[in-house]
Design a protein around this motif. Structure first.
Motif, short mmCIF file in Angstrom:
data_model
loop_
_atom_site.label_atom_id
_atom_site.label_comp_id
_atom_site.label_asym_id
_atom_site.label_seq_id
_atom_site.Cartn_x
_atom_site.Cartn_y
_atom_site.Cartn_z
N UNK A 83 2.76 4.81 -2.73
CA UNK A 83 1.38 5.19 -3.12
C UNK A 83 0.25 5.02 -2.26
N UNK A 84 -0.60 6.00 -1.92
CA UNK A 84 -1.43 5.76 -0.98
C UNK A 84 -2.64 6.11 -1.88
N UNK A 85 -3.95 5.32 -1.65
CA UNK A 85 -5.29 5.58 -2.18
C UNK A 85 -5.92 6.85 -1.70
N UNK A 86 -6.45 7.62 -2.81
CA UNK A 86 -7.12 9.02 -2.32
C UNK A 86 -5.89 10.04 -2.34
N UNK A 87 -4.77 9.88 -2.25
CA UNK A 87 -3.64 10.89 -2.43
C UNK A 87 -2.76 10.73 -3.41
N UNK A 88 -3.16 9.74 -4.61
CA UNK A 88 -2.29 9.60 -5.67
C UNK A 88 -2.42 10.63 -6.73
N UNK A 89 -3.53 11.42 -6.66
CA UNK A 89 -3.76 12.33 -7.64
C UNK A 89 -3.25 13.83 -7.26
N UNK A 90 -2.69 13.78 -6.06
CA UNK A 90 -2.23 15.19 -5.37
C UNK A 90 -0.68 15.24 -6.06
N UNK A 91 -0.63 16.21 -6.83
CA UNK A 91 0.71 16.11 -7.59
C UNK A 91 1.99 16.52 -6.50
N UNK A 92 1.48 17.35 -5.71
CA UNK A 92 2.56 17.62 -4.69
C UNK A 92 3.02 16.97 -3.66
N UNK A 93 2.17 15.80 -3.50
CA UNK A 93 2.51 14.76 -2.46
C UNK A 93 3.51 13.46 -2.96
N UNK A 120 1.77 1.66 0.63
CA UNK A 120 1.98 3.05 1.37
C UNK A 120 3.16 3.71 1.44
N UNK A 121 4.27 2.88 1.63
CA UNK A 121 5.62 3.48 1.69
C UNK A 121 6.53 2.73 0.74
N UNK A 122 5.89 1.92 -0.44
CA UNK A 122 6.61 1.39 -1.30
C UNK A 122 7.03 0.15 -0.87
N UNK A 123 8.06 -0.51 -1.96
CA UNK A 123 8.54 -1.88 -1.78
C UNK A 123 10.08 -1.74 -1.76
N UNK A 124 10.77 -2.61 -1.29
CA UNK A 124 12.19 -3.11 -1.57
C UNK A 124 12.65 -3.75 -2.69
N UNK A 125 13.77 -4.10 -2.74
CA UNK A 125 14.26 -4.96 -4.00
C UNK A 125 13.67 -6.22 -3.98
N UNK A 126 13.40 -6.68 -3.01
CA UNK A 126 12.62 -8.16 -3.01
C UNK A 126 10.92 -7.91 -2.95
N UNK A 127 10.53 -6.68 -3.42
CA UNK A 127 8.97 -6.79 -3.49
C UNK A 127 8.34 -6.69 -1.96
N UNK A 128 9.40 -6.57 -0.85
CA UNK A 128 8.38 -6.63 0.46
C UNK A 128 8.05 -5.21 0.88
N UNK A 129 6.89 -5.25 1.36
CA UNK A 129 6.08 -4.09 1.74
C UNK A 129 7.15 -3.10 2.89
N UNK A 130 7.34 -2.06 2.59
CA UNK A 130 8.16 -1.32 3.46
C UNK A 130 7.56 -0.60 4.75
#
Length: 340
Positions: A83-93, A120-130
């Motif tokens: 999830x990226x701020x400013x791009x979260x409302x663009x449905x096709x991204x 920005x790239x999500x998290x893994x199973x332990x909650x670490x920033x990818x």
């Protein structure tokens, strides 16, 4: 009547200055300048060089672009999509923070877990920033590959140059040693290194360099055996240069193109081998991360959270493609037989 209108001066012979008849208008280029002009004509190599430069810069500065640490865990924020701020409302991204359940329903993972942070790239199973871990893993993978390639180049050039230049019994013995090393699978060497040393960067680097230099040594040996019969080598011997100086001053510089091209092909092979070892569990161990370990972790949850594998897989694919494209461009530019 038309001929009378033409001035007689038009039929006078041209005045040619003998001093400028052999004047060279274009500036002379050395070997490397000419090679660079040829590389610039290869659009694939230039684009690959640009992409590789961006990836390298991101590998160095990427882990410091946000406030999340490489090993910082937050179990409440585990398995969050990008999830990226400013791009979260663009449905096709794919940066809106939504995931799909097994039944096909879509839900916003950030709203379900009541998370206000942006990964920005999500998290893994332990909650670490990818995002942080991908670029840190890229940094480690590039470090291992470049270190192994540098060691392979140094050992292979020295070994191959001595074997090809000396020849005779020395060459015969040295080539039998290389044939023995070629017969040893790299995976067996890795397992032996892990038994003696702990799994990590050192054991992987040693395993890559035990037999990795053999290919370089064979190529250099074949080129040296061809070049040592040239006239400038005979002139150097006549002037009293030692064998070591002939190799270092005359032969190795003429082999620079072959050495560079083979080294560029070695780097993606080393990256793939390191990723393969990490994928099967023989590479880096937690909490260290490389592209291979990230792909391994993402593969385990591929059906539920595909982004955890797709993102590092895209990065390692780009690196390998770029290095191969650059190596192809350098091979065409540095090989005299490929000249227009």
């Amino acid at each position: 009547m038309d001929l009378k209108k033409i001035s007689k001066d038009k039929f006078a012979p041209a005045q040619i200055d003998a001093n400028k008849s052999e004047e060279i208008n274009k500036p002379s280029l050395n070997y490397w300048q000419d090679a660079w002009l040829r590389v610039r004509k290869n659009k694939g190599a230039i684009v690959s060089l640009f992409i590789l430069a961006i990836i390298t810069i991101m590998a160095l500065v990427g882990p410091h672009l946000n406030s999340y640490g490489v090993d910082e865990q937050n179990l409440k924020h585990n398995n969050l999509p990008p999830r990226i701020q400013g791009l979260e409302n663009i449905s096709w991204l794919p940066f809106d923070g939504e995931l799909k359940r097994k039944n096909g329903d879509t839900y916003n993972a950030y709203e379900v877990k009541n998370v206000e942070n942006y990964y920005w790239l999500g998290t893994d199973s332990l909650g670490r920033d990818l995002f942080t871990r991908v670029w840190k893993g890229t940094q480690i993978s590039l470090y291992i590959a470049l270190l192994a390639a540098a060691i392979d180049m140094i050992i292979g050039v020295i070994y191959g140059a001595i074997s090809g230049f000396v020849g005779g019994r020395t060459d015969n013995i040295m080539q039998r040693i290389t044939e023995i090393l070629v017969g040893i699978p790299n995976l067996v060497v890795v397992i032996l290194m892990i038994i003696v040393l702990d799994p990590g960067i050192l054991s992987i680097t040693i395993a890559l360099t035990v037999t990795g230099w053999v290919g370089m040594a064979r190529v250099v040996r074949a080129q040296v055996m061809k070049l040592k019969q040239q006239e400038y080598v005979l002139a150097a011997r006549t002037l009293g240069l030692s064998n070591g100086k002939i190799i270092s001053k005359h032969l190795v510089p003429n082999l620079a193109g072959v050495i560079i091209v083979n080294t560029m092909f070695t780097i993606p092979n080393a990256i793939f081998f390191e990723a393969f070892l990490s994928f099967i569990g023989l590479g880096l161990q937690p909490p260290l991360a490389s592209l291979g370990t990230l792909i391994d972790d993402g593969f385990k949850v591929l059906q539920l959270y595909p982004y955890q594998m797709i993102i590092p897989a895209i990065v390692i694919s780009l690196i390998m493609i770029c290095f191969n494209m650059i190596a192809d461009g350098l091979r065409d530019a540095l090989d005299p037989k490929m000249r227009d």
